[in-house]
Design a protein around this motif. Structure first.
Motif, mmCIF file in Angstrom:
data_model
loop_
_atom_site.group_PDB
_atom_site.id
_atom_site.type_symbol
_atom_site.label_atom_id
_atom_site.label_comp_id
_atom_site.label_asym_id
_atom_site.label_seq_id
_atom_site.Cartn_x
_atom_site.Cartn_y
_atom_site.Cartn_z
ATOM 1 N N PRO A 1 0.751 -1.166 -0.231
ATOM 2 C CA PRO A 1 -0.136 -0.011 -0.071
ATOM 3 C C PRO A 1 0.701 1.481 0.056
ATOM 4 O O PRO A 1 0.537 2.280 -0.756
ATOM 5 C CB PRO A 1 -0.659 0.009 1.337
ATOM 6 C CG PRO A 1 -0.908 -1.367 1.599
ATOM 7 C CD PRO A 1 0.477 -2.261 1.050
ATOM 8 N N VAL B 1 2.093 1.722 -3.488
ATOM 9 C CA VAL B 1 0.956 1.766 -4.224
ATOM 10 C C VAL B 1 0.327 3.373 -4.337
ATOM 11 O O VAL B 1 0.315 4.110 -5.135
ATOM 12 C CB VAL B 1 -0.277 1.137 -4.031
ATOM 13 C CG1 VAL B 1 -1.467 1.471 -4.765
ATOM 14 C CG2 VAL B 1 0.227 -0.441 -4.440
ATOM 15 N N VAL B 2 0.264 3.967 -3.184
ATOM 16 C CA VAL B 2 -0.140 5.248 -2.693
ATOM 17 C C VAL B 2 1.045 6.243 -3.158
ATOM 18 O O VAL B 2 0.976 7.157 -4.012
ATOM 19 C CB VAL B 2 -0.593 5.601 -1.215
ATOM 20 C CG1 VAL B 2 -0.494 6.774 -1.033
ATOM 21 C CG2 VAL B 2 -1.551 4.651 -0.910
ATOM 22 N N PRO C 1 -3.082 5.072 -8.871
ATOM 23 C CA PRO C 1 -4.113 3.851 -8.622
ATOM 24 C C PRO C 1 -4.432 2.989 -9.717
ATOM 25 O O PRO C 1 -5.624 3.131 -9.788
ATOM 26 C CB PRO C 1 -5.016 4.401 -7.647
ATOM 27 C CG PRO C 1 -4.474 5.974 -7.459
ATOM 28 C CD PRO C 1 -3.763 6.458 -8.698
ATOM 29 N N GLU C 2 -3.817 2.563 -10.533
ATOM 30 C CA GLU C 2 -4.187 1.755 -11.676
ATOM 31 C C GLU C 2 -4.980 0.710 -11.140
ATOM 32 O O GLU C 2 -4.474 -0.081 -10.081
ATOM 33 C CB GLU C 2 -3.259 1.270 -12.575
ATOM 34 C CG GLU C 2 -2.151 2.552 -12.907
ATOM 35 C CD GLU C 2 -3.111 3.460 -13.910
ATOM 36 O OE1 GLU C 2 -4.004 2.983 -14.617
ATOM 37 O OE2 GLU C 2 -2.485 4.574 -14.044
ATOM 38 N N GLN C 3 -6.229 0.317 -11.686
ATOM 39 C CA GLN C 3 -7.036 -0.559 -11.068
ATOM 40 C C GLN C 3 -6.252 -1.987 -11.238
ATOM 41 O O GLN C 3 -6.396 -2.786 -10.529
ATOM 42 C CB GLN C 3 -8.287 -0.654 -11.704
ATOM 43 C CG GLN C 3 -8.187 -1.333 -13.226
ATOM 44 C CD GLN C 3 -9.554 -1.163 -13.914
ATOM 45 O OE1 GLN C 3 -10.208 -0.258 -14.005
ATOM 46 N NE2 GLN C 3 -10.002 -2.431 -13.997
ATOM 47 N N LEU D 1 -3.963 -2.794 -7.982
ATOM 48 C CA LEU D 1 -4.574 -2.755 -6.857
ATOM 49 C C LEU D 1 -5.291 -4.199 -6.460
ATOM 50 O O LEU D 1 -6.411 -4.639 -6.676
ATOM 51 C CB LEU D 1 -5.398 -1.880 -6.481
ATOM 52 C CG LEU D 1 -4.879 -0.494 -6.302
ATOM 53 C CD1 LEU D 1 -6.075 0.483 -6.410
ATOM 54 C CD2 LEU D 1 -4.129 -0.410 -5.198
ATOM 55 N N THR E 1 -1.639 7.133 4.644
ATOM 56 C CA THR E 1 -1.382 6.088 3.798
ATOM 57 C C THR E 1 -2.619 5.042 3.754
ATOM 58 O O THR E 1 -3.068 4.768 2.760
ATOM 59 C CB THR E 1 -0.101 5.370 4.063
ATOM 60 O OG1 THR E 1 0.777 6.047 4.179
ATOM 61 C CG2 THR E 1 0.240 4.115 3.131
ATOM 62 N N ALA F 1 -5.634 6.510 1.943
ATOM 63 C CA ALA F 1 -5.411 6.715 0.398
ATOM 64 C C ALA F 1 -5.564 5.330 -0.076
ATOM 65 O O ALA F 1 -5.976 5.386 -1.227
ATOM 66 C CB ALA F 1 -3.999 7.385 0.305
ATOM 67 N N TYR F 2 -4.943 4.485 0.538
ATOM 68 C CA TYR F 2 -5.031 3.049 -0.038
ATOM 69 C C TYR F 2 -6.454 2.637 -0.178
ATOM 70 O O TYR F 2 -6.847 1.834 -0.968
ATOM 71 C CB TYR F 2 -4.224 1.948 1.095
ATOM 72 C CG TYR F 2 -4.103 0.682 0.298
ATOM 73 C CD1 TYR F 2 -3.496 0.328 -1.007
ATOM 74 C CD2 TYR F 2 -4.825 -0.349 0.963
ATOM 75 C CE1 TYR F 2 -3.573 -1.053 -1.528
ATOM 76 C CE2 TYR F 2 -4.713 -1.666 0.728
ATOM 77 C CZ TYR F 2 -3.852 -1.989 -0.747
ATOM 78 O OH TYR F 2 -4.029 -3.371 -1.080
ATOM 79 N N ALA G 1 -8.098 4.223 -3.020
ATOM 80 C CA ALA G 1 -7.837 3.788 -4.281
ATOM 81 C C ALA G 1 -8.271 2.476 -4.390
ATOM 82 O O ALA G 1 -8.536 2.127 -5.706
ATOM 83 C CB ALA G 1 -6.181 3.606 -4.081
ATOM 84 N N ARG G 2 -8.457 1.659 -3.611
ATOM 85 C CA ARG G 2 -8.709 0.279 -3.438
ATOM 86 C C ARG G 2 -10.484 0.209 -3.974
ATOM 87 O O ARG G 2 -10.811 -0.428 -4.761
ATOM 88 C CB ARG G 2 -8.604 -0.539 -2.342
ATOM 89 C CG ARG G 2 -9.449 -1.742 -2.490
ATOM 90 C CD ARG G 2 -8.263 -3.107 -2.336
ATOM 91 N NE ARG G 2 -9.119 -4.292 -2.008
ATOM 92 C CZ ARG G 2 -8.446 -5.034 -0.651
ATOM 93 N NH1 ARG G 2 -7.364 -4.674 -0.451
ATOM 94 N NH2 ARG G 2 -9.488 -5.877 -0.229
ATOM 95 N N ALA H 1 -10.965 1.242 -7.434
ATOM 96 C CA ALA H 1 -10.378 0.155 -8.474
ATOM 97 C C ALA H 1 -11.543 -0.702 -8.195
ATOM 98 O O ALA H 1 -12.001 -1.371 -9.247
ATOM 99 C CB ALA H 1 -9.081 -0.500 -7.826
#
Lengths: 240, 240
Positions: A225, A228-229, A234-236, A239, B137, B140-141, B144-145, B148
């Motif tokens: 994470p 990723v952050v 944040p491309e799907q 994730l 973090t 944000a994660y 993002a998730r 996604a």
DNA sequence: ACGCTTCTGGTCACTCTGACCAAGAGGTGG
DNA sequence: CCACCTCTTGGTCAGAGTGACCAGAAGCGT
């Protein structure tokens, strides 16, 4: 009684590709550890250890991998935290254990160097025995997730070395997905994805036409994470 | 010194859709809790609590949700276990904390009934203040998730009631993905997915042509590994 | 009654996919 | 040493899916 403590452990599902003992086709294998004490003494279980206060979760997973196979992982990802109250036999006065499960992939070239640790034995993933604790569920979930993730991420490359042929890459997919893929279509899709670039070199000494060698265009993205952050995109795709 | 203990906590990222205070458009909101003691006293943090030995991880997340919003979750999913050694201020002699983070979605109709707990305040997700610990973090994660996962799963429905119009469903997607979607194309794709069936009824009292009401064809699949495995069909769709 | 807005059905060009065909290019075995 | 085998690689083709866009349907407000 009532003095149960809460213990945090880290277990790791380690996977590698090896030929199936009967069919000879590539399949998923994983190392299991025989339990030498209660509970579940004598049964097979996923390798793991209690988390040390001075270790990160991933550090613990790495040490477990080292201890059971002698290897360092090129790909390590957190899978899930299993924390049901009844994971250990109920009422036995055992400590309550919450396990954070990681997932490691062994590359083909490293697999050859693997050395089994104490009480360690490798099994074909889909033919593993009944496991201790809730590890049957853990393993099934890990395999399901691995197969799912093959579809939209680049983890297949975690099984391969820097340079590889498209046939090798395809075999990884076929082994994990357990279904044959059309070579021509596979090639078209992989090349269209731009994830791979030709090195210009060819593999010689094969039985037939020498296949071109390729290299990964971008390193396998980490599923951590924090990264990723930080990566900001944040491309799907990436994730989990 | 050196007597640090290892503590396991469960935090929850609770999300709901509410109109943005300025633009009026639907956006993600989430409740934060102001810390009343060190470390990070006075800062905002994700709601959570230490895990009780008699509680499942999800049970703990549920209680946290109850305590901060007065609600019971319709959708709850484990996000990740954060366990870096330095999550708390280093060297402060504080306990080492590993947090398992969950993720809860509040339905629109329930959101109205939400009651803020002690020191709780709601924020627009993308405008949240700097948070305590590594919660920036984590948040944000989580976002993002969520974004996604909108692409390949049915979680959008976790924001809606049983019956809904396609416009409502589309608004959920638009709010989470932060981009407008073509109504006609959206309709075509949703209907083609077979995830939704018309109830035959129409919503009246709207400003314009009364939209048809729909219902979810199959309940939102749980992301719980135990159920995923039991379900027997590890569709890539539903695996986190 | 008219205009406005949203709902809903449809077209069209483009891309992606899976199935399939065929030529290229090396070893291998007679 | 040459025919043959097998894998590699490039290509076609029909069908499904996608995004952009158009237009009629169906209500409300004035």
């Amino acid at each position: 009684m009532g003095a149960e403590q809460l213990v945090l452990a880290v277990s790791t599902v380690v996977v590698a590709l090896r030929p199936h003992p009967e069919t000879g086709r590539l399949t998923l294998w994983l190392p299991l550890v025989r339990r030498i004490r209660e509970p579940y003494r004598g049964m097979w279980a996923l390798p793991g250890e209690p988390l040390r206060p001075e270790d990160d979760l991933a550090t613990s997973a790495r040490r477990t991998l080292e201890r059971t196979t002698g290897l360092a992982p090129h790909y390590l990802e957190q899978l899930y935290a299993f924390g049901a109250v009844d994971r250990s036999p109920a009422g036995s006065g055992e400590d309550r254990v919450v396990s954070v499960v990681y997932w490691a992939i062994i590359r083909a070239d490293e697999d050859a160097r693997a050395i089994d640790g104490e009480n360690v034995e490798w099994f074909v993933a889909d033919e593993a025995p009944h496991l201790a604790f809730d590890h049957d569920t853990v393993l099934a979930y890990a395999l399901a997730r691995l197969r799912a993730k093959m579809g939209y991420s680049a983890i297949a490359h975690a099984f391969l070395t820097d340079e590889f042929t498209l046939a090798e890459l395809r075999q990884v997919y076929e082994a994990v997905l357990q279904r044959p893929l059309d070579p021509a279509n596979f090639r078209r899709q992989v090349l269209a994805s731009k994830r791979v670039v030709p090195t210009g070199r060819h593999l010689s000494g094969t039985a037939h036409r020498p296949p071109a060698l390729y290299r990964l265009a971008v390193p396998i993205p980490s599923a951590d994470p924090a990264r990723v952050v930080a990566a900001g995109h944040p491309e799907q795709e990436e994730l989990t």
